[in-house]
Write an enzyme that holds these catalytic residues in place. Structure first.
Site, short mmCIF file in Angstrom:
data_model
loop_
_atom_site.label_atom_id
_atom_site.label_comp_id
_atom_site.label_asym_id
_atom_site.label_seq_id
_atom_site.Cartn_x
_atom_site.Cartn_y
_atom_site.Cartn_z
N HIS A 96 73.47 50.87 50.75
CA HIS A 96 73.20 50.23 49.46
C HIS A 96 73.27 51.21 48.29
O HIS A 96 72.96 52.40 48.45
CB HIS A 96 71.89 49.45 49.48
CG HIS A 96 70.66 50.27 49.69
ND1 HIS A 96 69.93 50.79 48.64
CD2 HIS A 96 70.00 50.63 50.81
CE1 HIS A 96 68.88 51.44 49.12
NE2 HIS A 96 68.89 51.37 50.43
N ASP A 125 67.94 57.71 49.92
CA ASP A 125 67.87 56.25 50.03
C ASP A 125 68.50 55.60 48.81
O ASP A 125 67.85 55.38 47.82
CB ASP A 125 66.39 55.86 50.16
CG ASP A 125 66.19 54.39 50.45
OD1 ASP A 125 67.18 53.70 50.73
OD2 ASP A 125 65.05 53.94 50.37
N GLU A 159 69.43 46.01 47.67
CA GLU A 159 68.64 46.16 48.89
C GLU A 159 67.17 46.35 48.59
O GLU A 159 66.31 45.81 49.27
CB GLU A 159 69.17 47.36 49.71
CG GLU A 159 68.63 47.42 51.15
CD GLU A 159 67.27 48.08 51.29
OE1 GLU A 159 66.63 47.88 52.33
OE2 GLU A 159 66.83 48.80 50.38
N GLU A 160 66.88 47.12 47.54
CA GLU A 160 65.48 47.46 47.26
C GLU A 160 64.68 46.28 46.71
O GLU A 160 63.47 46.35 46.58
CB GLU A 160 65.41 48.65 46.28
CG GLU A 160 66.04 49.93 46.82
CD GLU A 160 65.28 50.57 47.97
OE1 GLU A 160 64.28 49.98 48.43
OE2 GLU A 160 65.68 51.66 48.42
N GLU A 184 71.09 53.72 56.41
CA GLU A 184 69.89 54.09 55.66
C GLU A 184 69.56 55.54 56.04
O GLU A 184 70.02 56.05 57.06
CB GLU A 184 68.73 53.15 56.04
CG GLU A 184 68.88 51.74 55.48
CD GLU A 184 68.44 51.60 54.03
OE1 GLU A 184 68.21 52.64 53.37
OE2 GLU A 184 68.37 50.47 53.54
N HIS A 368 61.49 56.74 47.92
CA HIS A 368 60.61 55.92 47.09
C HIS A 368 59.47 56.77 46.53
O HIS A 368 58.40 56.25 46.22
CB HIS A 368 60.00 54.74 47.87
CG HIS A 368 61.02 53.76 48.36
ND1 HIS A 368 60.71 52.45 48.67
CD2 HIS A 368 62.35 53.88 48.59
CE1 HIS A 368 61.80 51.82 49.09
NE2 HIS A 368 62.81 52.67 49.05
ZN LIG Z 1 67.30 52.06 51.56
#
Ligand SMILES: [Zn+2]
Length: 397
Positions: A96, A125, A159-160, A184, A368
């Site tokens: 993504h 990510d 995706e998030e 991922e 994140h």
């Molecule tokens: Zn991801």
């Protein structure tokens, strides 16, 4: 005879664990180009709701896929690149383009290299997944490998935020492939293959009662709020295999001097089995069939979100193959039992048709969070691993 057999066994074992040195050299040669691509990607911020940013990354990735010879289809910033090969299997790779960060993040979390680590928002990510796919395809094609009927690459932009736009597309495409390798990011301390990830859904309870004046004629009303409270108490500890429910929001009544005619509650549902949602729905409907306030009607609906990802038996066998491949280059690969975070591998595997494996992205940490990074010394091994998996998939029966 016995001696010969032993010798044969030893050479078979040696053959199984020998690295493809040509491929490994090629992977090492792709390290710097991949890091350059990754830098380009990180310097384009692309938080999920930053449409301009995500569009820039999509423009860049589309150009790169076309340069590799893909036929590219683009819808709502979902990129689907297709290559036609000479083999029999259909292989799909997904990653993504969006991140969890807000616009302007590069000012406080700039791209920077520090020893073996490269830092930047979204670098692991999942910009590492996008870069890894681009360079794996480039490397394999440069080596003349085309052992697939079709190779499909999907880069999605949401995706998030649950892949609400791209999820169905990934599910539909996944059903048309033999293998899906989802890219991922991987752990920096312990690299591994993910065996499961939870799915998510939203439970919606609605109670229909009857309004009346709260002071003059309360008895003729049918209090939906009281009934909702009763139903929440009845269902709060409901237990079914593969699903977990927590009521998190509620709403009832318009004014204080009226018996409320309707009430609603919303609940967070986490799924760890493909049929968890159906079972939960049935269990809830059975429970709410016994009201406290007569003449009220309670209905339950569960709106599915991202499906759970559960590695199938076949996928587990391929995870073992991935471990063996990593062993060829003296690296260890664990089998992660599960994660609370979701993955698009859930959509890709929803039909149950493809063999789906997750977490082929670069090794890194801090996703994140504030200090997200990838490790440089994981680049060549991860290129090697994904390439070998694709080769094995292409050659499989
Ligand atoms: Zn991801």
């Amino acid at each position: 005879m016995k001696k010969l057999l032993m010798a044969a066994l030893i050479s078979a074992a040696a053959a199984a664990s020998a690295a493809d040195h040509g491929l490994l050299d090629a992977a090492r040669g792709q390290q710097e180009p991949l890091l350059a691509t990754l830098k380009d990607l990180v310097l384009m911020e692309s938080g999920s709701s930053d449409t301009a940013g995500v569009t820039r990354v999509a423009d860049y990735s589309e150009k790169r896929l076309k340069a590799l010879g893909a036929a590219v289809e683009r819808r709502d910033n979902i990129l689907t690149g297709r290559f036609t090969g000479k083999g029999r299997k259909r292989i799909m790779l997904i990653a993504h383009m969006d991140t969890v960060y807000q616009p302007g993040i590069l000012a406080s979390q700039p791209y920077r290299v520090d020893g073996n680590r490269v830092y930047g928002p979204g670098i692991a990510d999942d910009k590492s997944g996008v870069a890894l796919i681009l360079h794996t395809v480039e490397m394999l094609h440069a080596r003349g490998w085309r052992d697939y009927a079709q190779l499909t690459v999907i880069f999605n932009p949401d995706e998030e935020i649950g892949s609400r736009v791209s999820g169905e597309w990934i599910a539909t495409q996944g059903a048309q492939h033999d293998f899906v390798f989802s890219c991922e990011p991987n752990g920096a301390q312990l690299e591994g293959i993910l065996m499961s990830a939870s799915g998510i859904a939203t439970a919606n309870m609605t109670v229909q009662g009857r309004a009346s004046h709260a002071g003059v004629s309360a008895k003729t009303g049918r209090n939906a709020l009281v009934e909702l409270s009763h139903q929440i108490m009845q269902t709060k500890d409901i237990e079914v295999p593969g699903a977990q429910l927590n009521w998190t929001r509620a709403n009832a009544g318009l004014v204080t001097n009226q018996i409320p005619a309707s009430a609603t509650a919303l609940g967070d549902v986490r799924l760890s089995a493909a049929d968890g949602l159906t079972r939960l729905q049935q269990a809830l409907r059975d429970k709410v069939a016994t009201p406290l306030v007569p003449d009220t009607v309670t209905t339950i609906d569960i709106e599915p979100g991202r499906p759970p990802f559960i590695a199938s038996e076949a996928a587990r066998a391929w995870a073992a193959k991935a471990q063996a491949i990593y062993g060829e280059i003296d690296r260890k690969l664990a089998l992660y039992p599960g994660t609370g975070g979701g993955t698009d591998a859930g959509y890709a595997g929803r039909s149950g048709k493809a063999i789906v494996l997750e977490a082929f992205g670069l090794a890194g940490d801090g996703v994140h969070a504030k200090d997200e990074y990838i490790t440089i010394d994981s680049v060549a091994p991860r290129l090697y691993l994904l390439s070998r998996m694709m080769q094995e998939a292409g050659a499989s029966q």
